[in-house]
Design a protein around this motif. Structure first.
Motif, PDB file in Angstrom:
ATOM      1  N   ARG A 167       8.702  41.896  50.639  1.00 53.77           N
ATOM      2  CA  ARG A 167       7.404  42.430  51.008  1.00 53.77           C
ATOM      3  C   ARG A 167       6.276  41.368  50.685  1.00 53.77           C
ATOM      4  N   VAL A 227       3.433  44.948  32.758  1.00 54.09           N
ATOM      5  CA  VAL A 227       3.807  46.676  33.069  1.00 54.09           C
ATOM      6  C   VAL A 227       5.007  46.774  32.941  1.00 54.09           C
ATOM      7  N   TYR A 278       3.419  55.126  29.515  1.00 54.30           N
ATOM      8  CA  TYR A 278       1.902  54.657  29.287  1.00 54.30           C
ATOM      9  C   TYR A 278       1.409  54.712  30.439  1.00 54.30           C
ATOM     10  N   PHE A 305      -2.190  53.919  32.461  1.00 51.17           N
ATOM     11  CA  PHE A 305      -3.218  52.673  32.350  1.00 51.17           C
ATOM     12  C   PHE A 305      -4.669  53.210  33.414  1.00 51.17           C
ATOM     13  N   ASN A 345      -1.992  50.259  37.235  1.00 53.57           N
ATOM     14  CA  ASN A 345      -0.699  49.057  37.224  1.00 53.57           C
ATOM     15  C   ASN A 345       0.253  49.472  37.854  1.00 53.57           C
ATOM     16  N   VAL A 392       3.206  48.650  40.750  1.00 58.10           N
ATOM     17  CA  VAL A 392       3.452  47.252  41.539  1.00 58.10           C
ATOM     18  C   VAL A 392       2.993  47.437  42.951  1.00 58.10           C
ATOM     19  N   VAL A 417       3.676  46.049  45.694  1.00 56.76           N
ATOM     20  CA  VAL A 417       4.799  45.998  46.730  1.00 56.76           C
ATOM     21  C   VAL A 417       6.085  46.950  46.781  1.00 56.76           C
ATOM     22  N   ARG A 469       5.305  57.872  36.564  1.00 55.89           N
ATOM     23  CA  ARG A 469       6.197  56.733  36.113  1.00 55.89           C
ATOM     24  C   ARG A 469       6.436  56.986  34.591  1.00 55.89           C
TER      25      ARG A 469
END
Lengths: 387, 244
Positions: free
Chosen positions: A16, A292, B89, B91, B95, B97, B99, B156
């Motif tokens: 990607r 993260v 957590y 944020f 945060n 990802v 992609v 998440r």
């Protein structure tokens, strides 16, 4: 912790970030193409010049001559050579080349006494020559018939029944041969008289004698004995093992190929720089992302592994493409470095492909080590503050 | 029952010649099931306290015990393993990802657990449904609004069913309706749910006094110490009054 679960994550990162990945892979592929091509030539030089314990072939040449056009020996030396102790067989050869200079497409004619040559190749010390197309009968029947080496036939697209022109000689292809000896891959064997009469009358004159000895341990002694035999003759000889002879004649080419090794090493350095650059840029742009991941519970070791794995995958894909392309071209074009009638093959083998990929994988690890260490030891909270 | 216990919690770091102390001998007890809002001016130590509780920052001195585990006694790797099961957590800037799709982002923490693909799928779908974003599971973060991104981030955070959710200004980057929806979602996670998930202990850093209406307690920090504690009867403000 199931590290294998994370492989799809790495592949998605590569797939990607398409442009970055493609450019990196393309760079690696080009560098590995060059590296593999250089290695293929190196392997060919090694194969053509490195002595083996079971070598039994000597080449008798005119002393102080390096070119087949100037090495002229009386054909009647044959009987005296055959009588030297330790000689199993001897074949006089008249060599004519289409190009005296170094080239990737030289046609070398070797005129030989046909019966003697067939007998010699079939013997215990022969080169295990097999006629893979056409027939020996056809070759024996026609004066202009040639048995063509497999590499030359592929390169010139020759088939039995065709005729071809080279070095001012028009020859009929009676068969195509496969041989254990690299020197047979790139030549056309014809009748001795046919080559001697081509161009100008040189009946009774040959370029060299190919001598087989009964025991590899006798090579040096037989060479000395032959040279001693003709030391006071009008045409003195210099006798070498076949590999040493090639090393002597093709010295310039071998030196160039040897120098090209540095080019190969440069290519590897380029791959290392490319992968390292890609990984460093990738890691720098993903500082927060790695923080993260660690916040989610990914250990620093796993984050490091993910980064290194990305380097390995990029380098291996690029390496595979580059090496496979080089091998495919080397294989399909059937090129060989020829000089003064000798031939240095360009050896395109699967082992070279595997070696190339292993080198790339190692480079991928090396390139990823420092960024992986940096990413995995960063203070997580500080990464968020910086972001 | 106390879930989080801080005693003399101090965090210092150096910036040039200066020693900065965002947390200064802080004592704090957080009971299980609490919804705690942390407020205070910038530099008061809210986020540092949150990061210490989440196990991503290490106190310089003092003790931090969570559910009987002294976090200072854990190695970096053990702390990572602890985080993967005990803390979620959220944020301020989500945060996610970039992609990975919403589904793949929510699946990320589960890759660390010994779960089959089917088990992971079931838990991701459950988490996405809980935050009301299941229909956007194939979308990439850039294709989602801020509120939707924050919902994915909350999914998440809860997908591993942790005891504690820490949220650092979860509404700081959202418009009012989205902020209200996110706060309602956090509040619902703090309560028993119909799908049998345990109520989460939530610790939230905020600058916005309105968001504290959703919390059970509010602590004010100043210069790394507790300045004031407010206990409110937590309620869900109506949309028209919420975050007005």
């Amino acid at each position: 912790m199931n590290t294998l679960n994370c492989i799809p994550y790495i592949l998605k990162q590569i797939a990607r970030h398409r442009v970055r990945s493609l450019l990196t892979i393309a760079g690696i592929a080009i560098a590995m193409f060059l590296f593999t091509a250089v290695q293929a030539m190196n392997t060919g030089v090694t194969e053509a010049t490195q002595a083996r314990a079971d070598d039994t072939t000597l080449i008798v040449y005119r002393e102080d001559r390096y070119c087949p056009a100037t090495s002229q020996l009386p054909q009647d030396y044959l009987a005296r050579i055959q009588r030297v102790e330790g000689v199993a067989s001897a074949v006089p050869i008249k060599v004519v080349v289409s190009n005296c200079r170094t080239s990737l497409d030289v046609v070398t004619f070797r005129g030989v006494p046909k019966d003697l040559w067939l007998e010699d190749t079939a013997g215990a010390t022969g080169n295990n020559v097999t006629i893979i197309e056409g027939s020996a009968e056809d070759w024996l029947r026609r004066t202009d018939a040639a048995l063509v080496g497999e590499t030359l036939a592929t390169r010139r697209n020759l088939k039995p029944g065709m005729t071809f022109d080279a070095a001012g000689i028009t020859a009929y292809v009676a068969g195509i041969i496969r041989s254990d000896s690299t020197q047979d891959h790139n030549v056309a064997y014809t009748a001795l008289e046919f080559v001697q009469l081509a161009g100008r009358d040189q009946l009774g004159i040959v370029t060299q004698f190919s001598v087989k000895v009964t025991d590899p341990a006798l090579l040096d002694q037989v060479a000395k004995d032959i040279d001693a035999l003709f030391a006071t003759a009008q045409e003195p000889t210099a006798t070498f093992t076949e590999k040493a002879f090639i090393g002597r004649v093709a010295d310039d080419v071998i030196e160039l190929v040897g120098f090209a090794r540095w080019l190969g090493l440069g290519c590897l350095a380029a791959v290392l720089a490319l992968v390292a650059n890609a990984i460093i840029l990738s890691v720098q742009s993903r500082i927060a992302e790695h923080a993260v991941l660690q916040t989610l519970g990914y250990s620093s070791r796993l984050v490091a592994l993910l980064i290194i794995a990305e380097g390995i995958i990029l380098a291996t894909i690029g390496g595979l493409i580059g090496a496979a392309a080089a091998l495919a071209i080397a294989h399909t074009s059937s090129l060989a470095l020829s000089v003064e009638g000798t031939s240095i093959p360009i050896v395109a083998s699967t082992s070279l492909l595997i070696t190339g990929m292993l080198i790339c994988a190692t480079i991928g690890i090396l390139a990823g080590l420092i960024p992986a260490y940096q990413a995995s030891t960063r203070d997580i909270a500080a990464c968020f503050r910086a972001a | 029952m106390t879930l989080i216990q801080c005693r003399g919690l101090t965090r210092e770091y150096r910036k040039g010649d200066q020693v900065i102390r965002p947390l200064d001998a802080l004592d704090l007890d957080v009971p299980r099931g609490d919804f705690l809002a942390l407020m205070g001016p910038s530099g008061s130590g809210k986020t540092t306290l949150l990061n210490c509780i989440a196990g991503i920052d290490t106190p310089t001195s003092g003790s931090l015990t969570i559910d009987g585990t002294n976090l200072a006694s854990l190695s970096r790797n053990a702390l990572a393993a602890w985080r993967s099961t005990h803390v979620g957590y959220v944020f301020q800037l989500y945060n996610l990802v970039p992609v990975l799709t919403a589904y793949e982002n929510v699946e990320l923490p589960l890759l660390l657990h010994k779960l089959s693909r089917a088990q992971r799928h079931a838990r991701v779908v459950q988490a996405l449904e809980r935050v009301g974003i299941a229909d956007r599971h194939t979308h990439f973060p850039r294709q989602l609004s801020g509120g939707q991104e924050q919902r994915v981030a909350i999914a998440r955070a809860i997908v591993t069913d942790p005891d504690i959710i820490v949220a650092d200004e979860p509404t700081g980057d959202l418009d009012k309706p989205s902020a209200h929806a996110v706060m309602q979602l956090l509040q619902s996670l703090n309560k028993d749910s119909a799908d049998g998930a345990q109520p989460k202990t939530i610790i939230m850093v905020t600058h916005d006094p309105k968001t504290t209406d959703y919390a059970k307690h509010t602590l004010h920090l100043d210069k790394g110490r507790l300045a004031e504690e407010t206990t409110a009867a937590a309620h869900t403000p109506a949309p028209e009054e919420a975050l007005a």
